[in-house]
Design a protein around this motif. Structure first.
Motif, PDB file in Angstrom:
ATOM      1  N   ASP A  98     -11.487  67.134 103.288  1.00 13.87           N
ATOM      2  CA  ASP A  98     -12.264  67.023 102.046  1.00 13.87           C
ATOM      3  C   ASP A  98     -12.595  65.580 101.683  1.00 13.87           C
ATOM      4  N   SER A  99     -12.446  64.634 102.620  1.00 12.87           N
ATOM      5  CA  SER A  99     -12.744  63.232 102.312  1.00 12.87           C
ATOM      6  C   SER A  99     -13.345  62.521 103.518  1.00 12.87           C
ATOM      7  N   LEU A 100     -14.046  61.437 103.211  1.00  9.22           N
ATOM      8  CA  LEU A 100     -14.638  60.586 104.245  1.00  9.22           C
ATOM      9  C   LEU A 100     -14.562  59.152 103.751  1.00  9.22           C
ATOM     10  N   LEU A 101     -13.989  58.274 104.558  1.00  5.21           N
ATOM     11  CA  LEU A 101     -13.844  56.872 104.189  1.00  5.21           C
ATOM     12  C   LEU A 101     -14.344  56.018 105.348  1.00  5.21           C
ATOM     13  N   PHE A 102     -15.288  55.118 105.074  1.00 11.26           N
ATOM     14  CA  PHE A 102     -15.808  54.264 106.129  1.00 11.26           C
ATOM     15  C   PHE A 102     -16.274  52.934 105.534  1.00 11.26           C
ATOM     16  N   PHE A 103     -16.499  51.964 106.412  1.00  6.02           N
ATOM     17  CA  PHE A 103     -16.867  50.612 106.004  1.00  6.02           C
ATOM     18  C   PHE A 103     -18.284  50.294 106.474  1.00  6.02           C
ATOM     19  N   VAL A 104     -19.015  49.584 105.645  1.00  4.69           N
ATOM     20  CA  VAL A 104     -20.301  48.999 106.023  1.00  4.69           C
ATOM     21  C   VAL A 104     -20.235  47.532 105.618  1.00  4.69           C
ATOM     22  N   LEU A 158     -23.157  42.698  94.703  1.00  2.53           N
ATOM     23  CA  LEU A 158     -23.391  43.841  93.834  1.00  2.53           C
ATOM     24  C   LEU A 158     -24.632  44.622  94.267  1.00  2.53           C
ATOM     25  N   LEU A 159     -25.671  43.918  94.695  1.00  3.20           N
ATOM     26  CA  LEU A 159     -26.881  44.611  95.137  1.00  3.20           C
ATOM     27  C   LEU A 159     -26.623  45.426  96.394  1.00  3.20           C
ATOM     28  N   ASP A 160     -25.830  44.888  97.314  1.00  4.44           N
ATOM     29  CA  ASP A 160     -25.502  45.640  98.525  1.00  4.44           C
ATOM     30  C   ASP A 160     -24.687  46.882  98.201  1.00  4.44           C
ATOM     31  N   ARG A 161     -23.708  46.731  97.300  1.00  2.44           N
ATOM     32  CA  ARG A 161     -22.903  47.894  96.917  1.00  2.44           C
ATOM     33  C   ARG A 161     -23.768  48.950  96.225  1.00  2.44           C
ATOM     34  N   GLY A 162     -24.659  48.488  95.359  1.00  7.78           N
ATOM     35  CA  GLY A 162     -25.542  49.424  94.677  1.00  7.78           C
ATOM     36  C   GLY A 162     -26.467  50.144  95.640  1.00  7.78           C
ATOM     37  N   ARG A 163     -26.993  49.406  96.613  1.00  4.19           N
ATOM     38  CA  ARG A 163     -27.882  50.017  97.609  1.00  4.19           C
ATOM     39  C   ARG A 163     -27.144  51.059  98.439  1.00  4.19           C
ATOM     40  N   LEU A 164     -25.936  50.727  98.882  1.00  6.57           N
ATOM     41  CA  LEU A 164     -25.171  51.656  99.713  1.00  6.57           C
ATOM     42  C   LEU A 164     -24.789  52.919  98.935  1.00  6.57           C
ATOM     43  N   LEU A 165     -24.471  52.762  97.661  1.00  9.07           N
ATOM     44  CA  LEU A 165     -24.178  53.947  96.845  1.00  9.07           C
ATOM     45  C   LEU A 165     -25.377  54.882  96.829  1.00  9.07           C
ATOM     46  N   VAL A 166     -26.565  54.322  96.622  1.00 13.08           N
ATOM     47  CA  VAL A 166     -27.780  55.139  96.593  1.00 13.08           C
ATOM     48  C   VAL A 166     -27.995  55.844  97.926  1.00 13.08           C
ATOM     49  N   GLU A 167     -27.787  55.136  99.027  1.00  8.66           N
ATOM     50  CA  GLU A 167     -28.013  55.726 100.344  1.00  8.66           C
ATOM     51  C   GLU A 167     -27.058  56.892 100.617  1.00  8.66           C
ATOM     52  N   TRP A 320     -34.445  39.259  98.229  1.00  7.62           N
ATOM     53  CA  TRP A 320     -32.994  39.140  98.204  1.00  7.62           C
ATOM     54  C   TRP A 320     -32.452  39.561  99.546  1.00  7.62           C
ATOM     55  N   LYS A 321     -31.408  38.852  99.993  1.00  8.38           N
ATOM     56  CA  LYS A 321     -30.854  39.066 101.321  1.00  8.38           C
ATOM     57  C   LYS A 321     -29.872  40.236 101.314  1.00  8.38           C
ATOM     58  N   LYS A 322     -29.929  41.023 102.364  1.00  9.16           N
ATOM     59  CA  LYS A 322     -28.972  42.100 102.559  1.00  9.16           C
ATOM     60  C   LYS A 322     -28.225  41.846 103.858  1.00  9.16           C
ATOM     61  N   SER A 323     -26.977  42.275 103.900  1.00  6.43           N
ATOM     62  CA  SER A 323     -26.155  42.037 105.080  1.00  6.43           C
ATOM     63  C   SER A 323     -26.747  42.742 106.289  1.00  6.43           C
ATOM     64  N   GLY A 324     -27.214  41.959 107.259  1.00  6.17           N
ATOM     65  CA  GLY A 324     -27.690  42.534 108.506  1.00  6.17           C
ATOM     66  C   GLY A 324     -28.976  43.323 108.390  1.00  6.17           C
TER      67      GLY A 324
END
Length: 334
Positions: A98-104, A158-167, A320-324
């Protein structure tokens, strides 16, 4: 039954948003002192309700997918993350079903199935604020479970975290039993949330996924205020009587919000904003009109001699720059 009697019943049942929606649709000339009084009480109660229920702090990027049944297809989600966004969610051998944990990069993405509805009717009340989806409250009542998504990591922007949440939230919308996205104090229809998220693929900020724009109507005109800016370390915006139509007020606040987020703008109060049509707006800081927190308040119809510091919100924005990843622009018209 008179409208006043109906409003009193709604107020007793804590259906404050229904009172606000009904009264704002009523011509101003038809308001009575008693109706105006119960509307004011409903607005106050609604504000207190939202402040209690909505997570609203810097770096808190969370959202929930409301489900009709307590089940999910984890492998479908993993495939969708890869095909749509190029995100590799590698499931560990000892990970719970019931869970998924991963890194970006430096961001930790946590996805978890919760086999119970959002407690205390919070989701239903949030859904009532979605003026774009008339059936939102009714549909939300059908949810019995949810997928909780969080994007964490102090070393990620913060922008990267916000973008990843949306994705990740947009990818979860593809679950066959998904019925809505609870975020920013409202409930989005899943297909709309997915569509808005695709702006990322066009190198544009997903402002409408990050920020919810609410309205307040009275005799002075239309006011617009935001919910979601604080996650990015910014004060919420309140444009007071800045349009005769909701679309005008929303366009102004949308542009300012995008400008603030992309360029990391900090308003100190006393600035002047001017748009492409030459309209000028005064900026101040202080306790919010629609929130008890400090906000950035924007007023129209100021003197052309007011303020020496002007900021043109229609100038081109620096990427604005995004990681990779490639850079993002806010789109044409800026």
């Amino acid at each position: 039954m008179t409208l006043l009697q109906q409003c009193r019943i709604w107020y007793k049942n804590k259906e404050f948003q229904r009172i606000v929606n009904t009264m704002e649709a009523l011509p101003f000339d038809d308001w009575t002192p008693a109706l105006a009084g119960i509307l004011e009480k409903a607005r106050k109660s609604l504000k207190e309700q939202m402040e209690k229920n909505v997570l609203d702090g810097t770096g808190q990027f969370t959202g929930q997918i409301l489900l009709t049944e307590p089940r999910w297809d984890k492998q479908k989600l993993i495939r969708r993350l890869a095909s749509e966004w190029g995100l590799k969610a590698m499931e560990k051998p000892n990970q719970k079903p019931d869970s998924l944990l991963f890194f970006v990069g430096n961001t930790i993405l946590s996805v978890c199935l919760i086999s119970s509805p959002v407690p205390n009717g919070q989701a239903e009340r949030a859904a009532a604020s979605n003026y774009l989806w008339p059936e939102a409250e009714e549909r939300t009542r059908a949810h019995t479970a949810r997928i909780f998504v969080g994007a964490m990591g102090d070393d990620a922007s913060l922008l990267d975290r916000g973008r990843l949440l949306v994705e990740v939230l947009a990818s979860c919308c593809d679950q066959e039993n998904a019925l809505g996205v609870l975020v920013n104090g409202t409930v989005y229809e899943t297909r709309l949330y997915e569509t808005l998220a695709k702006l990322i693929l066009l190198n544009r900020l997903p402002v409408d996924n990050w920020i919810w724009f609410s309205f307040f109507h009275d005799a002075g005109g239309v006011s617009c205020y935001t919910r979601g800016m604080r996650a990015f370390g910014k004060e919420e915006l309140e444009a007071v009587h800045c349009g005769e139509k909701a679309s005008e007020a929303r366009e102004l606040v949308f542009r300012i919000a995008a400008h603030v987020l992309q360029n990391n703008i900090v308003f100190h109060g006393g600035e002047v904003i001017h748009d492409a049509d030459g309209r000028r707006y005064a900026v101040s800081r202080g306790e919010g009109i629609f929130s008890k927190e400090e906000t950035i308040r924007i007023f129209r119809n100021i003197s052309r001699n007011a303020g020496r510091c002007g900021r043109n919100i229609n100038r081109g924005l620096t990427p604005w720059k995004k990681s990779g990843r490639n850079c993002i622009r806010t789109g044409a018209g800026w």
